[in-house]
Design an enzyme around this catalytic site. Sequence first.
Site, PDB file in Angstrom:
ATOM      1  CG  ASP A 267       4.903   9.018   4.806  1.00  0.00           C
ATOM      2  OD1 ASP A 267       4.099   7.981   5.450  1.00  0.00           O
ATOM      3  OD2 ASP A 267       5.595   8.561   4.064  1.00  0.00           O
TER       4      ASP A 267
ATOM      5  CG  ASN B 201       8.168   7.274  -0.016  1.00  0.00           C
ATOM      6  OD1 ASN B 201       8.290   6.349  -0.224  1.00  0.00           O
ATOM      7  ND2 ASN B 201       6.975   7.709   1.077  1.00  0.00           N
TER       8      ASN B 201
ATOM      9  NE  ARG C  29      13.974   1.935  12.277  1.00  0.00           N
ATOM     10  CZ  ARG C  29      13.041   1.557  11.503  1.00  0.00           C
ATOM     11  NH1 ARG C  29      13.372   1.657  10.374  1.00  0.00           N
ATOM     12  NH2 ARG C  29      11.908   0.902  12.040  1.00  0.00           N
TER      13      ARG C  29
ATOM     14  CG  LEU D 111      15.373   5.083   4.426  1.00  0.00           C
ATOM     15  CD1 LEU D 111      15.690   5.944   3.167  1.00  0.00           C
ATOM     16  CD2 LEU D 111      15.975   3.697   4.091  1.00  0.00           C
TER      17      LEU D 111
ATOM     18  CB  SER E 207       1.722  12.421  -2.338  1.00  0.00           C
ATOM     19  OG  SER E 207       0.569  12.730  -1.972  1.00  0.00           O
TER      20      SER E 207
ATOM     21  CG  HIS F 129       2.159   8.044   1.042  1.00  0.00           C
ATOM     22  ND1 HIS F 129       2.562   7.208   2.064  1.00  0.00           N
ATOM     23  CD2 HIS F 129       0.930   8.674   1.509  1.00  0.00           C
ATOM     24  CE1 HIS F 129       1.688   7.046   3.059  1.00  0.00           C
ATOM     25  NE2 HIS F 129       0.697   7.976   2.559  1.00  0.00           N
TER      26      HIS F 129
END
Length: 196
Positions: free
Chosen positions: A143, A105, A63, A91, A134, A107
């Site tokens: 999140d 982001n 990653r 990320l 959101s 969501h």
Amino acid sequence: LKLVVLISGGGSNLRSLVEASEDAEFPARVVAIGSDRDADGLALGEEYGIPTFTVAFTAYADRDSWGDALLEQVQQWQPDLVILSGLMRLLPPRVVAALSPNLVNTHPAYLPEFPGAHSVRDALAAGVDQTGASLIVVDDSIDGGPIIAQERVPVLPGDTEHTLHERIKSVERRLLVQSVLDIANGHVDLEELRTA
Ligand code: GRF
């Protein structure tokens, strides 16, 4: 405001941003579209003449090395704001650190309700009569970052994951466009949100 938008799917929310930026008055434009895979939404780049890049997660040993390669591609465009719009990949911390707080982001739930990658399915399974959409500042949590904007979305009898997700997306698109406007004209200060 220069935007880089990262996707993994069809990019319908991205399309709303691109269409909004076609209006000369809109103070932001998508300068590049990136993905962690061969996402259908990359075709929007062809359609609207926006450069695209793919940093395939599967092409990297881990990653962190994927994240470093992605960050390098993103930073080439010197974006003022990076928007995750259906990027289905977490990320690595050093990518978040490098881009924060100019990293948001969208969501499909009313955070902190239903975080994670299956929030629409989870809301349906929970039998709730409302969920939401959101927009948050991305931090190292899943999140859990500061909320920029969110709005309730009703769950209707007979909803499938698809019908509910489409209803949520229609709200996400409006929140995205409005929030980019608010950030561009200083009504929303991401640095303030992050340190709040
Ligand atoms: C959006 O609901 C986004 O919030 C979620 O994935 C969906 C992406 O849809 N992470 P699209 O690719 O913009 O159509």
